[in-house]
Structure formats: C-alpha cells, structure tokens
Motif scaffolding. Structure first.
Motif, PDB file in Angstrom:
ATOM      1  N   LEU A 102       0.784  -1.460  -0.094  1.00 14.73           N
ATOM      2  CA  LEU A 102       0.028   0.239   0.191  1.00 14.73           C
ATOM      3  C   LEU A 102       1.182   1.470  -0.176  1.00 14.73           C
ATOM      4  CD1 LEU A 102      -2.925  -0.816   2.992  1.00 14.73           C
ATOM      5  CD2 LEU A 102      -2.907  -0.882  -0.443  1.00 14.73           C
ATOM      6  N   PRO A 103       1.956   1.691   1.059  1.00 16.36           N
ATOM      7  CA  PRO A 103       2.743   2.581   0.853  1.00 16.36           C
ATOM      8  C   PRO A 103       3.533   2.609  -0.213  1.00 16.36           C
ATOM      9  CG  PRO A 103       3.245   1.283   2.820  1.00 16.36           C
ATOM     10  CD  PRO A 103       2.245   0.129   1.449  1.00 16.36           C
ATOM     11  N   SER A 104       3.168   1.978  -1.716  1.00 16.57           N
ATOM     12  CA  SER A 104       4.031   2.182  -2.819  1.00 16.57           C
ATOM     13  C   SER A 104       3.240   2.736  -3.570  1.00 16.57           C
ATOM     14  CB  SER A 104       4.622   0.869  -3.546  1.00 16.57           C
ATOM     15  OG  SER A 104       3.952  -0.383  -3.353  1.00 16.57           O
ATOM     16  N   LEU A 105       1.762   2.252  -3.512  1.00 15.61           N
ATOM     17  CA  LEU A 105       0.126   2.480  -4.680  1.00 15.61           C
ATOM     18  C   LEU A 105       0.300   4.394  -3.834  1.00 15.61           C
ATOM     19  CD1 LEU A 105      -1.811  -0.687  -4.135  1.00 15.61           C
ATOM     20  CD2 LEU A 105      -0.196   0.225  -5.610  1.00 15.61           C
ATOM     21  N   GLY A 106       1.331   4.342  -2.595  1.00 12.75           N
ATOM     22  CA  GLY A 106       0.004   5.709  -2.382  1.00 12.75           C
ATOM     23  C   GLY A 106       1.613   6.851  -3.382  1.00 12.75           C
ATOM     24  N   THR A 107       2.359   6.136  -3.026  1.00 14.21           N
ATOM     25  CA  THR A 107       4.272   6.776  -3.945  1.00 14.21           C
ATOM     26  C   THR A 107       3.341   6.433  -5.524  1.00 14.21           C
ATOM     27  OG1 THR A 107       4.973   5.825  -2.031  1.00 14.21           O
ATOM     28  CG2 THR A 107       6.126   6.406  -4.366  1.00 14.21           C
ATOM     29  N   LEU A 108       3.000   5.819  -6.154  1.00 16.74           N
ATOM     30  CA  LEU A 108       2.627   6.081  -7.676  1.00 16.74           C
ATOM     31  C   LEU A 108       1.907   6.705  -7.923  1.00 16.74           C
ATOM     32  CD1 LEU A 108       2.868   1.764  -8.497  1.00 16.74           C
ATOM     33  CD2 LEU A 108       4.431   3.087  -9.419  1.00 16.74           C
ATOM     34  N   GLY A 109       0.797   6.880  -6.861  1.00 19.56           N
ATOM     35  CA  GLY A 109       0.064   8.257  -7.279  1.00 19.56           C
ATOM     36  C   GLY A 109       0.196   9.413  -6.765  1.00 19.56           C
ATOM     37  N   LEU A 110       0.779   9.585  -5.940  1.00 18.42           N
ATOM     38  CA  LEU A 110       1.563  11.152  -6.193  1.00 18.42           C
ATOM     39  C   LEU A 110       2.911  11.351  -6.850  1.00 18.42           C
ATOM     40  CD1 LEU A 110       2.800  11.301  -2.702  1.00 18.42           C
ATOM     41  CD2 LEU A 110       0.853  12.275  -3.601  1.00 18.42           C
ATOM     42  N   VAL A 111       3.471  10.390  -7.912  1.00 14.65           N
ATOM     43  CA  VAL A 111       4.369  10.606  -8.830  1.00 14.65           C
ATOM     44  C   VAL A 111       3.849  10.752 -10.018  1.00 14.65           C
ATOM     45  CG1 VAL A 111       6.662   9.994  -7.938  1.00 14.65           C
ATOM     46  CG2 VAL A 111       5.234   8.393  -9.132  1.00 14.65           C
ATOM     47  N   MET A 112       2.629   9.685 -10.343  1.00 14.40           N
ATOM     48  CA  MET A 112       1.608  10.391 -11.461  1.00 14.40           C
ATOM     49  C   MET A 112       1.034  11.625 -11.505  1.00 14.40           C
ATOM     50  SD  MET A 112       0.954   9.319 -14.121  1.00 14.40           S
ATOM     51  CE  MET A 112      -0.084   9.549 -15.949  1.00 14.40           C
ATOM     52  N   ILE A 113       0.371  11.788 -10.164  1.00 14.39           N
ATOM     53  CA  ILE A 113      -0.700  13.033  -9.599  1.00 14.39           C
ATOM     54  C   ILE A 113      -0.235  14.745  -9.609  1.00 14.39           C
ATOM     55  CG2 ILE A 113      -2.502  14.409  -8.224  1.00 14.39           C
ATOM     56  CD1 ILE A 113      -3.047  11.551 -10.301  1.00 14.39           C
ATOM     57  N   LEU A 114       1.354  14.465  -9.518  1.00 20.95           N
ATOM     58  CA  LEU A 114       1.861  15.687  -9.056  1.00 20.95           C
ATOM     59  C   LEU A 114       2.103  16.423 -10.488  1.00 20.95           C
ATOM     60  CD1 LEU A 114       3.226  15.133  -6.037  1.00 20.95           C
ATOM     61  CD2 LEU A 114       1.657  16.448  -6.147  1.00 20.95           C
ATOM     62  N   PRO A 115       2.930  15.568 -11.476  1.00 17.49           N
ATOM     63  CA  PRO A 115       3.160  16.613 -12.285  1.00 17.49           C
ATOM     64  C   PRO A 115       2.208  16.849 -12.959  1.00 17.49           C
ATOM     65  CG  PRO A 115       4.378  13.852 -12.068  1.00 17.49           C
ATOM     66  CD  PRO A 115       3.393  14.319 -11.183  1.00 17.49           C
TER      67      PRO A 115
END
Length: 87
Positions: A30-43
């Motif tokens: 789950l933490p890596s899924l959150g990281t994936l979401g952030l690196v996709m959404i922030l840009p």
C-alpha cells in the motif's frame, strides 16, 4: 533418535513459517501504491496550475498553455511511474 526427530520437526516448522511469510509479502504494498499515485498526479496538477497561470497572463480567453502543460504533466507522470516500477 528422538533428538533427530525433534530437530527435523523444528526445521519443518521453520520452513513452513518462511513459506507462509513469503506468501504474505507478495500482496500489494500500500505505501508504494500511494507513492505511485503521487508521482503520477503531482506533475499533472503542477502542469495545470502553471498553464492556468500562464493563460491568465495573456489577454483574452485562452487555454493553450493549460492544455499543453496538462498533456506534458500526463507524459511526465507516466514516465515517473514507469521508472519507479522498473527499479
């Protein structure tokens, strides 16, 4: 003989526990899924905000910068996710 049997039983129990622990580690992280979401959404969000600000600097109704930087944010986000998963 009983010592060998006890040792064999202990080793078999340890092997079972190791296999069970390995099965639990294969689930979604789950933490890596959150990281994936952030690196996709922030840009994407950054591109939209920057594009909107640039469009406000130009007189008249224009969404050229917003749409261009939205697309650029999507591309950058996809590359971020790809490189994060690759490693």
């Amino acid at each position: 003989m009983s010592n060998r049997k006890q040792l064999k039983d202990k080793i078999e129990n340890q092997v079972k526990r190791i296999k069970k622990a390995e099965q639990h580690d294969q689930g979604p992280n789950l933490p890596s899924l959150g990281t994936l979401g952030l690196v996709m959404i922030l840009p994407i969000i950054g591109g939209v905000y920057l594009g909107h600000w640039l469009d406000d600097q130009v007189e008249g109704y224009s969404t050229h910068w917003t749409l261009s930087l939205l697309f650029a944010g999507i591309v950058i986000g996809v590359f971020n996710v790809y490189f994060l998963i690759k490693d």
